[in-house]
Design a protein around this motif. Structure first.
Motif, short mmCIF file in Angstrom:
data_model
loop_
_atom_site.label_atom_id
_atom_site.label_comp_id
_atom_site.label_asym_id
_atom_site.label_seq_id
_atom_site.Cartn_x
_atom_site.Cartn_y
_atom_site.Cartn_z
N PRO A 124 1.56 5.78 -4.62
CA PRO A 124 2.59 5.66 -4.68
C PRO A 124 3.28 5.80 -6.06
N LYS A 125 4.47 6.59 -6.45
CA LYS A 125 4.96 6.64 -7.75
C LYS A 125 5.69 5.44 -8.05
N TYR A 126 6.38 4.77 -6.82
CA TYR A 126 7.06 3.41 -7.25
C TYR A 126 6.39 2.34 -6.48
N LEU A 127 6.50 1.28 -7.19
CA LEU A 127 5.93 -0.03 -6.61
C LEU A 127 7.16 -1.39 -6.61
N ILE A 128 7.57 -1.64 -5.57
CA ILE A 128 8.28 -2.87 -5.65
C ILE A 128 7.46 -4.15 -5.28
N ILE A 129 7.65 -4.96 -5.92
CA ILE A 129 6.87 -6.41 -5.90
C ILE A 129 7.85 -7.52 -5.47
N LYS A 130 8.03 -7.84 -4.29
CA LYS A 130 8.90 -8.93 -3.80
C LYS A 130 8.29 -10.22 -4.12
N LYS A 131 9.26 -11.05 -4.92
CA LYS A 131 8.87 -12.52 -5.40
C LYS A 131 9.64 -13.45 -4.66
N GLY A 132 10.51 -13.17 -3.60
CA GLY A 132 11.26 -14.31 -2.94
C GLY A 132 12.21 -14.63 -3.82
N VAL B 5 9.67 8.77 1.03
CA VAL B 5 8.83 7.97 1.88
C VAL B 5 8.45 6.72 1.39
N ALA B 6 8.99 5.60 1.92
CA ALA B 6 8.77 4.18 1.63
C ALA B 6 7.75 3.53 2.81
N LEU B 7 7.10 2.59 2.27
CA LEU B 7 6.17 1.80 3.09
C LEU B 7 6.08 0.48 2.88
N ASP B 8 6.46 -0.34 4.00
CA ASP B 8 6.05 -1.87 3.77
C ASP B 8 4.89 -2.25 4.43
N THR B 9 4.06 -3.25 4.18
CA THR B 9 2.87 -3.69 4.63
C THR B 9 2.93 -4.99 4.24
N MET B 10 1.60 -5.50 4.62
CA MET B 10 1.33 -7.05 4.49
C MET B 10 -0.21 -7.16 4.34
N ASN B 11 -0.52 -8.66 3.87
CA ASN B 11 -2.02 -8.85 3.80
C ASN B 11 -2.66 -8.75 5.00
N PHE B 12 -2.02 -8.94 6.12
CA PHE B 12 -2.95 -8.93 7.50
C PHE B 12 -3.67 -7.85 7.54
N TRP B 13 -2.97 -6.71 7.24
CA TRP B 13 -3.56 -5.12 7.36
C TRP B 13 -4.62 -4.83 6.38
N MET B 14 -4.24 -5.53 5.30
CA MET B 14 -5.41 -5.52 4.15
C MET B 14 -6.60 -6.02 4.62
N LYS C 96 -0.22 8.76 0.96
CA LYS C 96 0.95 9.47 1.08
C LYS C 96 2.36 9.18 1.16
N VAL C 97 2.55 7.93 0.41
CA VAL C 97 3.92 7.64 0.25
C VAL C 97 4.34 7.55 -1.15
N ASP C 98 5.86 7.42 -1.17
CA ASP C 98 6.23 7.45 -2.86
C ASP C 98 6.65 6.11 -3.20
N VAL C 99 6.99 5.04 -2.10
CA VAL C 99 7.25 3.89 -2.43
C VAL C 99 6.59 2.91 -1.63
N LEU C 100 6.00 1.90 -2.47
CA LEU C 100 5.27 0.88 -1.68
C LEU C 100 5.99 -0.53 -1.99
N THR C 101 6.24 -1.26 -1.01
CA THR C 101 6.91 -2.73 -1.24
C THR C 101 5.78 -3.59 -0.61
N VAL C 102 5.63 -4.66 -1.30
CA VAL C 102 4.79 -5.83 -1.02
C VAL C 102 5.08 -6.84 -1.88
N ASN C 103 4.67 -8.04 -1.38
CA ASN C 103 4.87 -9.40 -2.11
C ASN C 103 3.80 -9.60 -3.27
N ASP C 104 4.17 -10.53 -4.03
CA ASP C 104 3.30 -10.67 -5.37
C ASP C 104 1.94 -11.14 -4.81
#
Length: 302
Positions: free
Chosen positions: A198-206, A144-153, A166-174
């Protein structure tokens, strides 16, 4: 293997230093499902549109192997609409207008055959709706992967943390990783976020690539230098679609295969930014995708 994706199917009005596109097809679910369709079928969509959404786009997605049984079409209503203007660096943007329209009353309902999907990509949406989708599953997907953004934070942090748990992978920007963790150094931020679930974290840096973190291991994927960037909208969602599409295709959730998935996701994102809307994601071939992946590989060979 099947991939379930949840998010928006929408219209965008976009202005970038390269030009403008008015009322074009957009939405997280659109980019995710189209990018993933080059790797896996079926890609199952849970979203909502008004009857103003172009049928030809839906027909194209169906031809690509995207299952739209879970797409609600609201008669007499308008689709979600977003308008934005990008700054000269393409990395930051201003939202000019948002019209929720059908999204304001969206109740995500999973068709019965969607509830046993092998993989799940929760696209950017309210945490409350993401949790509703998780609650309808008949069993836990393999990933299970999740993408979110600062607005929801900013406005729904408590609900977001419940979903993240509840997710395995979280993707967010830096910047989102820093905000979520309260840490400026990304290594420290990753440690804090791992403790959230999350067991895995992906940080997107454009334009500076992406980082994959897992239990003290780190993988860096560069961004591909492009001669021209037209529209960054949907790049992160195209990344998610390519990433999860590759995972579902190979049915392999090992860290080594996650590395490959990050490269395939990066390749799909690099196609996305070369045109407005989903135009560049249309008509790709396996050879074109593999060639783009090889270009990424060449960047880090030494």
């Amino acid at each position: 293997m099947s991939l379930l994706t949840v998010g928006t199917v929408a219209f965008d009005d976009i202005e970038t230093p390269s030009g403008r596109a008015e009322k074009v097809v957009g939405g997280a679910c659109t980019y995710i499902s189209l990018a993933a369709s080059y790797f896996v079928s079926p890609v199952r969509v849970v979203s909502v549109v008004g009857d103003d959404f172009p049928e030809e786009t839906l027909d194209y997605l169906r031809r690509r192997g995207v299952d739209l049984e879970g797409l609600q079409v609201k008669k007499g209503e308008k689709s979600f609409y977003w308008s934005g203007r990008y700054h000269s660096n393409f990395n930051s943007r201003d939202t000019l207008e948002t019209q929720l329209n059908v999204l304001a009353s969206f109740d995500p309902i999973l068709p019965e055959n969607y509830r046993n999907s092998d993989y799940l990509m929760l696209g950017n949406l309210t945490p409350e709706l993401q949790m509703q989708v998780l609650d309808q599953l008949s069993h836990r997907p393999k990933l299970v992967a999740l993408d979110t953004m600062n607005f929801w934070m900013d406005i729904a942090l408590a609900d977001l943390l419940k979903v993240i748990e509840k997710v395995d992978v979280l993707t967010v920007n830096d910047e989102e990783a820093r905000q979520l963790s309260g840490e400026h150094a990304l290594l420290k931020a990753a440690k804090v976020i791992h403790e959230m679930g999350p067991k895995y974290l992906i940080i997107k840096k454009g334009e500076h690539g992406a980082l994959l973190f897992h239990r003290g291991q780190i993988f860096f994927a560069p961004a591909l230098p492009l001669a021209e960037v037209i529209d960054p909208t949907g790049a992160g969602d195209s990344f998610a679609g390519g990433f999860m599409g590759w995972i579902a295709k190979t049915n392999d959730t090992s860290f080594e295969n996650m590395k490959r998935a990050v490269i395939y996701g990066s390749a799909m994102a690099s196609f996305c930014v070369e045109a407005f809307s989903i135009d560049r994601l249309k008509g790709l071939t396996p050879a074109m995708i593999e060639n783009r992946v090889e270009q990424f590989a060449d960047l880090v060979k030494f």
